[in-house]
Structures are given as C-alpha cells and as structure tokens.
Design a protein around this motif. Sequence first.
Motif, PDB file in Angstrom:
ATOM      1  N   UNK A 247       0.829  -1.209   0.000  1.00 37.10           N
ATOM      2  CA  UNK A 247       0.000   0.000   0.000  1.00 37.10           C
ATOM      3  C   UNK A 247       0.865   1.262   0.000  1.00 37.10           C
ATOM      4  N   UNK A 248       2.005   1.230   0.672  1.00 36.22           N
ATOM      5  CA  UNK A 248       2.912   2.375   0.639  1.00 36.22           C
ATOM      6  C   UNK A 248       3.488   2.610  -0.742  1.00 36.22           C
ATOM      7  N   UNK A 249       3.827   1.529  -1.440  1.00 39.63           N
ATOM      8  CA  UNK A 249       4.353   1.665  -2.794  1.00 39.63           C
ATOM      9  C   UNK A 249       3.282   2.145  -3.770  1.00 39.63           C
ATOM     10  N   UNK A 250       2.052   1.686  -3.589  1.00 36.47           N
ATOM     11  CA  UNK A 250       0.953   2.151  -4.443  1.00 36.47           C
ATOM     12  C   UNK A 250       0.686   3.631  -4.194  1.00 36.47           C
ATOM     13  N   UNK A 251       0.708   4.036  -2.928  1.00 38.23           N
ATOM     14  CA  UNK A 251       0.496   5.448  -2.607  1.00 38.23           C
ATOM     15  C   UNK A 251       1.614   6.317  -3.196  1.00 38.23           C
ATOM     16  N   UNK A 252       2.841   5.802  -3.176  1.00 40.25           N
ATOM     17  CA  UNK A 252       3.955   6.522  -3.782  1.00 40.25           C
ATOM     18  C   UNK A 252       3.727   6.695  -5.275  1.00 40.25           C
ATOM     19  N   UNK A 253       3.219   5.673  -5.931  1.00 40.54           N
ATOM     20  CA  UNK A 253       2.933   5.776  -7.360  1.00 40.54           C
ATOM     21  C   UNK A 253       1.835   6.799  -7.642  1.00 40.54           C
TER      22      UNK A 253
ATOM     23  N   UNK B 222       2.347  10.241  -9.792  1.00 47.32           N
ATOM     24  CA  UNK B 222       1.590  10.568 -10.992  1.00 47.32           C
ATOM     25  C   UNK B 222       0.887  11.922 -10.876  1.00 47.32           C
ATOM     26  N   UNK B 223       0.629  12.376  -9.660  1.00 47.08           N
ATOM     27  CA  UNK B 223      -0.068  13.643  -9.467  1.00 47.08           C
ATOM     28  C   UNK B 223       0.863  14.758  -9.000  1.00 47.08           C
ATOM     29  N   UNK B 224       2.162  14.549  -9.077  1.00 45.09           N
ATOM     30  CA  UNK B 224       3.104  15.527  -8.546  1.00 45.09           C
ATOM     31  C   UNK B 224       3.290  16.703  -9.507  1.00 45.09           C
ATOM     32  N   UNK B 225       3.560  17.838  -8.905  1.00 49.69           N
ATOM     33  CA  UNK B 225       3.837  19.027  -9.706  1.00 49.69           C
ATOM     34  C   UNK B 225       5.311  19.416  -9.621  1.00 49.69           C
ATOM     35  N   UNK B 226       6.072  18.681  -8.833  1.00 48.45           N
ATOM     36  CA  UNK B 226       7.503  18.937  -8.736  1.00 48.45           C
ATOM     37  C   UNK B 226       7.912  19.830  -7.587  1.00 48.45           C
ATOM     38  N   UNK B 227       6.986  20.127  -6.687  1.00 48.88           N
ATOM     39  CA  UNK B 227       7.352  20.973  -5.563  1.00 48.88           C
ATOM     40  C   UNK B 227       8.163  20.175  -4.541  1.00 48.88           C
ATOM     41  N   UNK B 228       8.783  20.887  -3.637  1.00 54.62           N
ATOM     42  CA  UNK B 228       9.654  20.252  -2.647  1.00 54.62           C
ATOM     43  C   UNK B 228       8.872  19.315  -1.734  1.00 54.62           C
ATOM     44  N   UNK B 229       7.662  19.704  -1.387  1.00 48.71           N
ATOM     45  CA  UNK B 229       6.836  18.876  -0.510  1.00 48.71           C
ATOM     46  C   UNK B 229       6.479  17.546  -1.179  1.00 48.71           C
TER      47      UNK B 229
ATOM     48  N   UNK C  81       8.213  15.973  -3.498  1.00 49.63           N
ATOM     49  CA  UNK C  81       9.416  15.145  -3.600  1.00 49.63           C
ATOM     50  C   UNK C  81       9.735  14.503  -2.248  1.00 49.63           C
ATOM     51  N   UNK C  82       9.574  15.255  -1.161  1.00 50.40           N
ATOM     52  CA  UNK C  82       9.822  14.694   0.176  1.00 50.40           C
ATOM     53  C   UNK C  82       8.850  13.562   0.484  1.00 50.40           C
ATOM     54  N   UNK C  83       7.580  13.741   0.148  1.00 52.80           N
ATOM     55  CA  UNK C  83       6.609  12.679   0.422  1.00 52.80           C
ATOM     56  C   UNK C  83       6.870  11.459  -0.455  1.00 52.80           C
TER      57      UNK C  83
ATOM     58  N   UNK D  51       9.828  10.406  -1.452  1.00 47.24           N
ATOM     59  CA  UNK D  51      10.978   9.722  -0.860  1.00 47.24           C
ATOM     60  C   UNK D  51      10.584   8.991   0.415  1.00 47.24           C
ATOM     61  N   UNK D  52       9.838   9.662   1.289  1.00 51.69           N
ATOM     62  CA  UNK D  52       9.462   9.065   2.577  1.00 51.69           C
ATOM     63  C   UNK D  52       8.567   7.840   2.385  1.00 51.69           C
ATOM     64  N   UNK D  53       7.491   7.983   1.610  1.00 48.81           N
ATOM     65  CA  UNK D  53       6.573   6.860   1.424  1.00 48.81           C
ATOM     66  C   UNK D  53       7.208   5.747   0.605  1.00 48.81           C
ATOM     67  N   UNK D  54       8.066   6.095  -0.335  1.00 51.26           N
ATOM     68  CA  UNK D  54       8.747   5.078  -1.124  1.00 51.26           C
ATOM     69  C   UNK D  54       9.689   4.238  -0.285  1.00 51.26           C
ATOM     70  N   UNK D  55      10.484   4.891   0.558  1.00 49.24           N
ATOM     71  CA  UNK D  55      11.427   4.167   1.414  1.00 49.24           C
ATOM     72  C   UNK D  55      10.680   3.308   2.431  1.00 49.24           C
ATOM     73  N   UNK D  56       9.658   3.872   3.064  1.00 47.19           N
ATOM     74  CA  UNK D  56       8.881   3.090   4.033  1.00 47.19           C
ATOM     75  C   UNK D  56       8.188   1.905   3.363  1.00 47.19           C
ATOM     76  N   UNK D  57       7.649   2.107   2.182  1.00 48.62           N
ATOM     77  CA  UNK D  57       7.001   1.012   1.462  1.00 48.62           C
ATOM     78  C   UNK D  57       7.969  -0.112   1.136  1.00 48.62           C
TER      79      UNK D  57
END
Length: 64
Positions: free
Chosen positions: A17-23, A27-34, A36-38, A40-46
């Motif tokens: 579920x963490x990896x799916x949320x990261x995906x 897909x909905x990212x605009x490239x802001x710093x926030x 990118x941080x989310x 990285x965090x959700x990807x590593x935890x997943x």
Amino acid sequence: MNLKRIFGAILTLLGISGLIYTAVVFSATSGSERDIKSLIIFGILGVVFFISGISLVKTTKDEA
C-alpha cells in the motif's frame, strides 16, 4: 496459527500500500519540494515494510 507469519503478511500489505500510494503521488506531482519529500518518505517506508514482511514470511518455519 503462527503470529510471525501473520505479522509478516501485515507488513507486506503495508509495504504494497505504501508503494501504491507513492505511485499515486508520483503521478499527481507538480515537482514541488513537498511532493518530492513525500515521494521519498513513502517510497522508502514502502520498500522497507515490503522487504521485511516478505523475509519474515519466508524465513518462518511452519509448525503443526
């Protein structure tokens, strides 16, 4: 009922579920710093939860 296998399955599901949320965030990212941080965090935890859950299920022996 083996408690380690159940805990491993729960960790694996949390990792998936963490990896799916990261995906979804990717897909909905605009490239802001926030964003990118989310990512990285959700990807590593997943990945950590997924790998630890799979290894826990794999290494636990079945006992009757």
